[in-house]
Write an enzyme that holds these catalytic residues in place. Structure first.
Site, PDB file in Angstrom:
ATOM      1  N   GLY A 173       0.821  -1.200   0.000  1.00  0.00           N
ATOM      2  CA  GLY A 173       0.000   0.000   0.000  1.00  0.00           C
ATOM      3  C   GLY A 173       0.851   1.244   0.000  1.00  0.00           C
ATOM      4  O   GLY A 173       2.016   1.225   0.425  1.00  0.00           O
ATOM      5  N   GLN A 215       2.756  10.432   0.500  1.00  0.00           N
ATOM      6  CA  GLN A 215       4.101   9.854   0.540  1.00  0.00           C
ATOM      7  C   GLN A 215       4.918  10.231  -0.689  1.00  0.00           C
ATOM      8  O   GLN A 215       6.139  10.092  -0.680  1.00  0.00           O
ATOM      9  CB  GLN A 215       4.030   8.321   0.647  1.00  0.00           C
ATOM     10  N   CYS A 245       6.941   0.529   6.495  1.00  0.00           N
ATOM     11  CA  CYS A 245       6.416   1.653   5.727  1.00  0.00           C
ATOM     12  C   CYS A 245       7.520   2.202   4.826  1.00  0.00           C
ATOM     13  O   CYS A 245       8.656   2.358   5.277  1.00  0.00           O
ATOM     14  CB  CYS A 245       5.924   2.735   6.684  1.00  0.00           C
ATOM     15  N   LEU A 246       7.163   2.500   3.594  1.00  0.00           N
ATOM     16  CA  LEU A 246       8.140   3.092   2.671  1.00  0.00           C
ATOM     17  C   LEU A 246       8.680   4.409   3.214  1.00  0.00           C
ATOM     18  O   LEU A 246       9.789   4.812   2.884  1.00  0.00           O
ATOM     19  CB  LEU A 246       7.487   3.332   1.299  1.00  0.00           C
ATOM     20  N   HIS A 277      -3.552   1.640   7.863  1.00  0.00           N
ATOM     21  CA  HIS A 277      -2.219   2.237   7.735  1.00  0.00           C
ATOM     22  C   HIS A 277      -2.231   3.339   6.666  1.00  0.00           C
ATOM     23  O   HIS A 277      -1.706   4.438   6.889  1.00  0.00           O
ATOM     24  CB  HIS A 277      -1.221   1.127   7.374  1.00  0.00           C
ATOM     25  N   GLU A 278      -2.844   3.048   5.521  1.00  0.00           N
ATOM     26  CA  GLU A 278      -2.832   4.016   4.413  1.00  0.00           C
ATOM     27  C   GLU A 278      -3.745   5.213   4.693  1.00  0.00           C
ATOM     28  O   GLU A 278      -3.394   6.349   4.381  1.00  0.00           O
ATOM     29  CB  GLU A 278      -3.210   3.333   3.095  1.00  0.00           C
ATOM     30  N   HIS A 323      -2.009   7.709   6.724  1.00  0.00           N
ATOM     31  CA  HIS A 323      -1.096   8.597   5.990  1.00  0.00           C
ATOM     32  C   HIS A 323      -1.797   9.881   5.544  1.00  0.00           C
ATOM     33  O   HIS A 323      -1.187  10.952   5.501  1.00  0.00           O
ATOM     34  CB  HIS A 323      -0.540   7.892   4.747  1.00  0.00           C
TER      35      HIS A 323
HETATM   36 ZN    ZN Z   1       3.175   3.710   5.199  1.00  0.00          ZN
END
Ligand code: ZN
Length: 142
Positions: free
Chosen positions: A27, A32, A77-78, A119-120, A123
């Site tokens: 995701g 991001q 997480c990226l 999680h997304e 963000h």
């Molecule tokens: Zn993330």
């Protein structure tokens, strides 16, 4: 600033391309990549362990309408490279959103996919998984 359909599609395509590229992920959210628009892309076909999922999801303006249960699981997480954390999340969620054609959708998700949804969506509100861990002991180097 309003984002028209073509701009939303462009952001979604960029997000999907990023998931396709190593290190990949399940995701990613528009903030991001520096895009201040409420779009997330989720694809749990990529999950390391098989799970129930709805395939590739592009969600515009997602809202978690209902959240039930609590389950702990590991997240990375990226945007937080090199770290993983043990994070409590709702076990099941109902999320409403608009698809890229502006159609309203409602999705019931559970397990790992429900975790990714939460999680997304976080963000989009400037919240990272490290904000949700209960103890620094739950944060580990990957
Ligand atoms: Zn993330």
């Amino acid at each position: 600033m309003a984002w028209d359909a073509a701009q939303r599609k462009c952001v979604a395509d960029a997000l999907i391309a990023l998931l396709d590229r190593p290190p990949g992920g399940v995701g990613i959210a528009a903030p991001q990549i520096g895009k201040p628009v409420a779009i997330v892309v989720i694809d749990c076909r990529r999950a390391r362990r098989p799970c129930r999922h709805h395939g590739l999801l592009v969600m515009c303006d997602p809202v978690i309408e209902r959240a039930e249960g609590e389950v702990w699981g590991r997240e990375g997480c990226l945007s937080v490279p090199g770290w993983r954390g043990l994070v409590p999340r709702a076990a099941r969620v109902v999320v409403s959103f608009f698809d890229l054609d502006g159609r309203k959708k409602r999705l019931h998700s559970e397990g790992f996919e429900a975790r990714v949804v939460q999680h997304e969506v976080d963000h989009l509100h400037g919240i990272l998984f490290i904000d949700r861990i209960r103890s620094t002991r739950d944060l580990v180097r990957r």
